[in-house]
Design a protein around this motif. Sequence first.
Motif: not given
Length: 275
Positions: A7, A251, A253
């Motif tokens: 992450s 987000s 990743y």
Amino acid sequence: MPQSLISLYPHPGGKTALTGLYLAHQVHKQGSPASPLVYANFLVSLDGRIALEDVSQSTTYIPKHLTTASDYRLFLELHAQADCLITHGGYMRALSEGRLGNILHVRDKKLVEWRRTQGLKDQPAVVIASASLNFPMHQSLHEHAQTVFIATGKNSDPERIRYWQDLNYPVLMTGSDRTVHGAPLILELRRLGYKSIYLIAGPHMLDTMIREKQLSRLYLTMTHQLIGGEDFRTLLTGSPLGPEGNLRLKSMYYEPGSPPGSGQFFMQFDLKQSH
């Protein structure tokens, strides 16, 4: 397939399981018939290529070394959350000719079962956007009992419109010319009650959805590779965008070592809608 990703945002440093990553976003519950969630997903190289063109064959293709099992898994998770898919006539022609795989229906049995537990139909409805209305209908749509709509512009060939109507396919008029426009198309799908609408239609549909402020969310896999090539496709090709092109990172990743010898980012961006 790697079991975890690193992450980077908004909580850097931790590890997150790949499987189930996008199912956990509950995309299918974020929209409503009054304000559906319209989302897209693209795979892009560091130099902005989403596909290369074979000019001699008048075809486009995605280089195999650009794709990974991880990216495909996350594509499937987004695909499984749609109650409606938007594709286009060019894809239908390529599918018929065997140049592209079939992504018109959910194939994974576990994901079909997941849809049932979430109150979704086994298979999503499909909208085929086309200006020419010249494409073959794929048999799998009938085999999976999928609802199919054809979207085109008001100035499209009346004979081709009647052809599809005579075959009992509803034709949605979604533009003042021959092409399909984002705002009128989403308006029609709102009227039909769809809540989670997944674009699998390429850069032209992405362009009209962004310009007409219909896109809610963009998922982007960026592989850490330089592809090059003189003839290629990229995310957008139209005139410069203004504020409607602003995205907010939600987000991010990182998967190291995939593709082999490289890595990739999985990113989610949100856009402001104005229905």
